[in-house]
Design an enzyme around this catalytic site. Structure first.
Site: not given
Length: 337
Positions: A243-245
């Site tokens: 997922g993001h980050n």
């Protein structure tokens, strides 16, 4: 400010104009000019930020943002020098403001191969589409029907499989992306609003460091505002979701169907078994391991091996599983007698 290789920053707007467009009210500072969006912690005088949760009250007090979007209860807590927009759905309002100030650069036309490659050692197979501003290092091979979005930088001696898509990304040397990998798609983020969920613009990048391998049909989302980073020599199996980050350390190993929610951080030399899952904003210490099928809902200290759902240290998880099996066996025996 989002990376200009991947995002176009639009014309600045006054706070009053922004508030009118997003359907919210100005508490003060309507004349202030805003040119970007940013989180509270990194916003400057030209940016607009928001308070989405009271646990970030200290970040609100310290922010350098030119404008903040806050609920009515937090207006007095906003810094004296900042303009204020009042909203009962601050994150959704910020997302709407973001769409007025930044837009992804789209693949409106393809660039020529000659403009993108470092030298003649680069191999571009049939059907490849390269966006404007793409740069590809020597010795790299791009597989058939792969799409490389505008501004993407690919290092030397990389091997990109067929039907891969790469956007909003910077790749180091000797990176391998197997067929069907998706790099740099928008991360999953939605804010509640009166009109229903609002997509939160994803304005970050993906950075794959030297020697990273990403398996077939695996997905690595770009950051919501910062970057998703995969450390040197990390090896990711097929059908893995990151997922993001997320910030992944060096030499990590992730087996198939593993999944990491947003903003997970791992140390170096971590191992994730097949179908291991990690919840958002969790830290995995250096050298830690997650057994196959483990569901991680808490931070794991360095060097430990966890298993089960919810995941716990291996010995504790096994003891509990054995105890539960014994209890079930005893109850079954009591009923039969």
């Amino acid at each position: 400010m989002p990376d200009p290789r991947f995002f176009q920053t639009l014309s600045p707007l006054t706070v009053a104009a922004l508030a009118e467009h997003i359907g919210e009210e100005v508490a003060r500072g309507g004349e202030v000019v805003i040119s970007a969006v940013a989180p509270l912690s990194t916003a400057d005088r030209g940016a607009i930020a928001f308070l989405g949760d009271r646990k970030f009250a200290s970040a609100l007090a310290e922010t350098q943002a030119g404008c903040v979007i806050v609920p009515s209860s937090a207006v007095d807590a906003a810094p004296a020098g900042a303009a204020v927009i009042v909203s009962g759905e601050a994150q959704a309002a910020w997302a709407r403001a973001s769409a007025l100030l930044h837009q992804p650069i789209r693949l409106d036309r393809a660039a020529s191969v000659a403009d993108a490659v470092e030298d003649d050692s680069v191999v571009i197979e049939p059907g490849v589409v390269l966006g404007e501003g793409v740069r590809i290092g020597r010795g790299t091979r791009i597989g058939a029907n792969t799409v490389v979005g505008p501004g993407v930088q690919i290092g030397r001696d990389c091997l990109i499989g067929s039907n891969v898509s790469i956007g909003f990304a910077l790749l180091g040397d000797r990176v391998k992306l197997l067929s069907g990998a998706r790099i740099g798609e928008a991360g999953f983020g939605a804010a509640a609003s009166r009109a229903g969920p609002v997509d939160i613009p994803q304005l970050g990048r993906v950075i794959l460091q030297d020697g990273v391998t990403v398996g077939a049909n695996s997905c690595i989302d770009r950051g919501a505002y910062g970057d998703t980073v995969i450390g040197e020599n990390t090896k990711i199996d097929n059908l893995v979701m990151i997922g993001h980050n997320c910030v992944i350390g060096r030499n990590n190993l992730m087996a198939g169907h593993a999944g990491l929610a947003g903003s997970v951080t791992t140390g170096d030399n971590c191992i994730f078994g097949g179908r291991a899952g990690v919840g958002d904003h969790i830290t995995i210490g250096e050298g830690a391991r997650v057994a196959a099928g483990g569901g991680v809902l808490a931070d794991i200290p360095p060097g430990e091996t966890w298993s089960g759902y919810p995941a716990k240290p291996l010995r504790q998880s096994l003891r509990e599983a054995i105890w539960l099996a014994k209890q079930a066996s005893q109850k079954k025996g009591a009923k039969e007698s």
